[in-house]
Each structure stands twice: as C-alpha cells, then as structure tokens.
Motif scaffolding. Structure first.
Motif, PDB file in Angstrom:
ATOM      1  N   PHE A 237     -24.074  36.531  -5.451  1.00 60.40           N
ATOM      2  CA  PHE A 237     -22.803  37.191  -5.700  1.00 60.40           C
ATOM      3  C   PHE A 237     -23.012  38.613  -6.211  1.00 60.40           C
ATOM      4  O   PHE A 237     -24.139  39.050  -6.475  1.00 60.40           O
ATOM      5  CB  PHE A 237     -21.980  36.366  -6.690  1.00 60.40           C
ATOM      6  CG  PHE A 237     -21.601  35.006  -6.149  1.00 60.40           C
ATOM      7  CD1 PHE A 237     -20.432  34.844  -5.429  1.00 60.40           C
ATOM      8  CD2 PHE A 237     -22.426  33.898  -6.335  1.00 60.40           C
ATOM      9  CE1 PHE A 237     -20.085  33.603  -4.916  1.00 60.40           C
ATOM     10  CE2 PHE A 237     -22.086  32.655  -5.829  1.00 60.40           C
ATOM     11  CZ  PHE A 237     -20.906  32.511  -5.115  1.00 60.40           C
ATOM     12  N   ARG A 238     -21.915  39.315  -6.358  1.00 64.39           N
ATOM     13  CA  ARG A 238     -21.924  40.734  -6.679  1.00 64.39           C
ATOM     14  C   ARG A 238     -22.749  41.059  -7.921  1.00 64.39           C
ATOM     15  O   ARG A 238     -23.461  42.062  -7.965  1.00 64.39           O
ATOM     16  CB  ARG A 238     -20.483  41.226  -6.860  1.00 64.39           C
ATOM     17  CG  ARG A 238     -20.333  42.729  -7.022  1.00 64.39           C
ATOM     18  CD  ARG A 238     -18.891  43.091  -7.331  1.00 64.39           C
ATOM     19  NE  ARG A 238     -17.985  42.615  -6.291  1.00 64.39           N
ATOM     20  CZ  ARG A 238     -16.995  41.751  -6.490  1.00 64.39           C
ATOM     21  NH1 ARG A 238     -16.788  41.235  -7.698  1.00 64.39           N
ATOM     22  NH2 ARG A 238     -16.208  41.383  -5.505  1.00 64.39           N
ATOM     23  N   ASP A 239     -22.666  40.217  -8.945  1.00 62.24           N
ATOM     24  CA  ASP A 239     -23.376  40.498 -10.189  1.00 62.24           C
ATOM     25  C   ASP A 239     -24.815  39.994 -10.189  1.00 62.24           C
ATOM     26  O   ASP A 239     -25.503  40.040 -11.214  1.00 62.24           O
ATOM     27  CB  ASP A 239     -22.630  39.895 -11.380  1.00 62.24           C
ATOM     28  CG  ASP A 239     -22.561  38.365 -11.317  1.00 62.24           C
ATOM     29  OD1 ASP A 239     -23.063  37.794 -10.324  1.00 62.24           O
ATOM     30  OD2 ASP A 239     -22.018  37.760 -12.259  1.00 62.24           O
ATOM     31  N   GLY A 240     -25.297  39.486  -9.032  1.00 62.49           N
ATOM     32  CA  GLY A 240     -26.663  39.002  -8.932  1.00 62.49           C
ATOM     33  C   GLY A 240     -26.827  37.518  -9.183  1.00 62.49           C
ATOM     34  O   GLY A 240     -27.914  36.964  -8.979  1.00 62.49           O
ATOM     35  N   GLU A 241     -25.756  36.828  -9.628  1.00 59.51           N
ATOM     36  CA  GLU A 241     -25.851  35.385  -9.873  1.00 59.51           C
ATOM     37  C   GLU A 241     -26.036  34.643  -8.548  1.00 59.51           C
ATOM     38  O   GLU A 241     -25.452  35.005  -7.528  1.00 59.51           O
ATOM     39  CB  GLU A 241     -24.600  34.884 -10.590  1.00 59.51           C
ATOM     40  CG  GLU A 241     -24.669  33.404 -10.959  1.00 59.51           C
ATOM     41  CD  GLU A 241     -23.481  32.933 -11.774  1.00 59.51           C
ATOM     42  OE1 GLU A 241     -23.450  31.739 -12.121  1.00 59.51           O
ATOM     43  OE2 GLU A 241     -22.573  33.747 -12.062  1.00 59.51           O
ATOM     44  N   SER A 242     -26.859  33.581  -8.593  1.00 63.50           N
ATOM     45  CA  SER A 242     -27.105  32.755  -7.406  1.00 63.50           C
ATOM     46  C   SER A 242     -26.732  31.312  -7.704  1.00 63.50           C
ATOM     47  O   SER A 242     -26.972  30.826  -8.810  1.00 63.50           O
ATOM     48  CB  SER A 242     -28.579  32.824  -6.992  1.00 63.50           C
ATOM     49  OG  SER A 242     -28.931  34.139  -6.617  1.00 63.50           O
TER      50      SER A 242
END
Length: 534
Positions: free
Chosen positions: A468-473
């Motif tokens: 996702f946009r904030d780097g969370e997977s």
C-alpha cells in the motif's frame, strides 16, 4: 534406571500396521526413556502378537493388555499413568511418531525451568503426500516459562496432550486424569484440568511430536469426522466440561479465554464447512451452537477479533435459512473474507442490506471495521483463471467501506507455493482502478510448464501480497473465481500439460499440474478404481 527418567505411554487398538513404528520411535529417543508402556485396548487383529515380540526383543518395552475395549483414548492413557515407573510421562498414539530428540527437548526445558509440564511444537504430517503443517506454531516461537497459564491465556489454544511432558507426581497429586470410556475430545478435558491446576509450564520451540493425518485410508480419525453432526455435539460437550473446570478453578480470565478461543477457532473450523453439509446437518449444527454460545460471558465475546464477533452475532441473531451461509463461511476462513454486498455505510457497516433482515430482527453492526488495523480487515483478492501456455490470473480487489481506497493499493505480488516443499514462483503486477467500479484490477501471467514436475502431480496454492501507499504489506490467499476445472494445454516444445485450477475447501485458489502421461495414467487409474469399487 541410571538416568532413564521418562515413561512413554503408547496407546493402541487394532493398529498392527503402525504400532511398531510408533514404539520404535519412542525407543530411539535415547537413554532418557526408561520404559515404553504400551496399553493395548483389547485389539482383535495382529497387534497383540507384534507387541509380544517387541517386548521380547527389548526389555524397555512393557505391554498392558486390557480385557475389554474402553471405546476411547482416555482409559488406556489412565492405565499408562498408573503403570508408569518413571517420574516423567510422555503420551504417544500408535499411529503417530516421536521425532528424533523430541523427548530430550521436552525434558531439557522442563528440568532447566523446574517445570511441572513442558510443551513443544507438534506438526501434522499429511499422508501420503508428506506435507507438514505446524500446530499452533505461534505458541512455540521461543523458549519461555510461566507460573500458570493465566498470564498467557493463548496457551488454551493448545489442546493436545501428546506434545508435552508431565511430572507424574504433579498429575497424581492433583488427581488429573483423562475422561474414561467412550469420551471423545478427551484431550480438551485433560489439558483443561492441567491448566486449571496452575502448573509451572515451560515452552520449547523444538519439534517434539509428529501427528499423522491419513487421507483415503478407510475410517477417518475422530478429529476428521466433521461431516457427522455427532462429532460437533461431542466437541461442544467436551468444551462444556472445559468451561466447568475453569469455573471451578475460580480463574475468571481463564474462563473468558476458553470461551473466546471457542468463538475464534472451534466455531470457525466447522462454520467454514457448513455450506457443504445437508440441510438437516445445518439445522442441527445451528441449534447446538446457539445453545452453547448463548451461555457465554459478554466480555468473552468482546475480547474476540472483529470477524469472530460478527460471526457470533449472525449465529445468535439470524435463523440458519436467512444467514447467507456461504458468505458466513467465508467470514470464518483464515484470514476471514467479507464478500459483497456491503450494506450500511462506512460509519455504520451492516451485515444485511437495508430491509433484508428478517422482520423483528435487530440490525447486525460490523463493529470495529472502521478502526481495525489493515491486517485485520476481511478484504480479499479474487482471481479468475485463464489457462493456455501461460496461466493468466485476472485479479480483482473490491473496496471495503472505503478502507482499501484510504490505504491506496499499489502492487500485487502473486506467489504459487508448492504444497509440500514450499517452493514458490513469484509474479508482480500493478493495481489499476477499475472504471466505474469500487475496486482495482491486476493481471499476472505464469508459465505453466515451470510448475510441472515430471512423473508426478504437483499442487500449488496461490497467495498474493498487497503493498500500500505507506509501504505496509498484507498477505492473503487468493480467492478462487471463474475458470476452474480440468484443462489440457500444450506447453513448451509441444509438451502436453494437464492443469486443474480449483477451489480449496476454504474457497482459496489452488492449481494441480501434471504432464500428459502422468495425468492420463492418474485419470485412468481413478476411473478403474471407481469401477472396481462399484
């Protein structure tokens, strides 16, 4: 016994095919095992003769033969407790095995921490494939010690008696025994009695027990007979005994934890399979389950995860016919999936469409959905399959009350994981918003030929990791869409491939692959076997 301090209690009944392997695995544990006490529950096959030979060949083997069959596993284990001569006990079923050094791992951690009980990792080995799945793996990630289990209530998820070593004096002084007779799920009751006695519990991350799960070999074990409503009734009855044990212990937190665990795990396992059952089974299951969980503490429900709370609310608030069973079963998957339609609004999401709830029934609010972390959200990715020389997976990600849009999906990494070895092939794609739709789409292509191993049939489970946009997977199993079924395709250099994309029992996507000759032999052999059975 010169340092030999462990009795391994093996129970058996009409298991001549496997008992020698079990006893041999116990003897192979080394010098710590002073004796292997085999309790034969009045076998009528060749088990008795085998055991007599094993005892004649090895002085560490003692055989106790019951004159009448007890009908369950509890009574022979109790006989083993009574007969044991060593200060430590380990239990082993005759169709399972102890892995090398399993007893040493348990004994070492128990002695190091002066524990009454020590537990280690159990793996379920599926036969004949050999696939292994760790049991409650998250409980055995590191060595630890606990004075009682109240401070670690997740211990209650480990209901096995066989992945542990017990100080015999601890069991005898607390009068802890298995239920006698034809009691099923006796492990549930026994481990509840152990936990309620507040043992000093040591935990090892080492592998200490191999639980064999045999498919297609005749009569299934009790834990695999979930297609029989009596199996569910037996499980509920055992859990009722567990709750009574916790109440009598006076530990309210343990009582809550036992109820929450039932909502999170036991209920979900059977609910996920409920759409496959007959209407008569479904009605009986609904009635039994409702009657049981209606007595649970409200706080136990509040402590459950959002998906478990929603499942409980639907079970209590809707009749079986109006519950949308397939959708509810998906909410019981691991991880849970909430399929459309998405009723209500982002501020007040609902289970039912407005006006579709039964007359007089309360609205079921999906509480916590707006605040839950992304990893707890019941979103999913569905995959439609198109097969040629390449396996095309058309991925669709629906929005979930605006939560996915807020997170901003960017990339999808699809993994096809070999079910036995864990080998993975990875493919990456970029999410694109679908025009006029509340969702996203991506397409990945896999070379079907690289999934094929000569002279065998391989099975690959499909997973997707979203970033996702904030780097969370977040990783999810792919949900099976359209394009399923057996297909013949031509691969590289004219190689004929047999492909079978299919939906697993939990609705996930899997793909079986074989070369043409192996596939043809398998199909023809299967048809011949069916004719012979007829």
């Amino acid at each position: 016994m010169n340092g030999a301090v462990v009795t391994v209690v093996v129970i058996t009944y009409n298991d001549a095919e496997h008992v020698t392997e079990a006893v041999t695995s116990a003897l192979a544990q080394g010098d710590a095992v002073g004796e292997v006490v085999v309790v034969d529950d009045a076998s009528t096959d060749g088990t008795t003769r085998l055991l007599e030979q094993l005892a004649a060949d090895n002085p560490r083997v003692r055989v106790i033969r019951r004159e009448t069959n007890s009908g369950g596993c509890g009574t022979p284990r109790n006989d083993g407790i009574d007969a044991a001569r060593c200060p430590w006990l380990v239990f082993l079923d005759s169709d399972d095995v102890l892995p090398p050094n399993g007893v040493d791992a348990l004994l070492d951690v128990a002695l190091r921490h002066d524990a009454d009980v020590a537990a280690g990792l159990c793996v379920r080995r599926e036969l004949p494939s050999g696939r292994e799945i760790a049991w409650q793996e998250e409980l055995f990630t590191a060595e630890s010690v606990h004075d009682g289990v109240a401070g670690r209530p997740q211990t209650l998820w480990d209901t096995l008696s066989v992945n542990k070593i017990y100080r015999r004096d601890f069991l005898l002084s607390r009068r802890i025994r298995f239920p006698d007779g034809a009691a099923h799920y006796e492990d549930f009751v026994f481990t509840a009695r152990v936990y309620a006695a507040r043992p000093r519990l040591a935990v090892s991350p080492e592998r200490v027990y191999v639980w064999h799960v045999r498919y297609g070999t005749g009569e299934a074990s009790i834990s695999l007979r979930r297609d029989r409503i009596q199996n569910w009734q037996d499980r509920v009855s055992a859990h009722q005994q567990v709750l009574e044990i916790m109440r009598e212990s006076g530990d309210q937190d343990l009582l809550m934890a036992a109820q929450t665990k039932f909502l999170e795990f036991d209920l979900a396992v059977y609910l996920g399979e409920l759409p496959q059952r007959t209407p008569e089974y479904q009605d009986a299951w609904w009635r039994i389950s409702r009657g049981h969980i209606r007595a649970f503490e409200a706080e136990a429900v509040r402590r459950a995860t959002p998906a478990a709370r929603w499942r409980t609310a639907v079970l209590l608030g809707r009749e079986r016919q109006a519950a949308k069973l397939r959708r509810l079963a998906e909410l019981a998957a691991t991880p849970p999936r909430l399929a459309p339609p998405y009723a209500g609004a982002a501020q007040r999401p609902l289970w039912d469409e407005t006006g579709s709830a039964p007359e007089g029934a309360d609205e079921i609010v999906l509480d916590g959905l707006c605040d839950a972390p992304l990893v707890q959200l019941p979103f999913f990715v569905a995959a439609d399959v198109r097969a040629g020389r390449r396996l095309l997976l058309d991925l669709r990600l629906p929005d979930l009350y605006g939560r996915i849009a807020d997170a901003g999906p960017e990339r999808a990494i699809v993994e096809l994981r070999h079910r036995v070895t864990g080998t993975a092939h990875r493919y990456e794609a970029v999410w694109e918003a679908e025009q006029g739709e509340q969702g996203w789409r991506a397409v990945v292509a896999a070379d079907a030929a690289v999934l094929c191993e000569r002279r065998t049939i391989t099975t690959w489970d499909a997973w997707v990791t979203l970033t996702f946009r904030d780097g969370e997977s977040v990783a999810r199993p792919l949900r099976a869409g359209s394009g399923l079924g057996r297909q013949v395709r031509v691969g590289r250099r004219g190689r004929v491939l047999l492909l079978q994309p299919y939906a697993t029992s939990s609705g996930g996507l899997a793909v079986r692959v074989a070369d043409g000759l192996v596939g043809m032999r398998t199909v023809l052999t299967g048809r011949l076997a069916r004719r012979v059975r007829r």
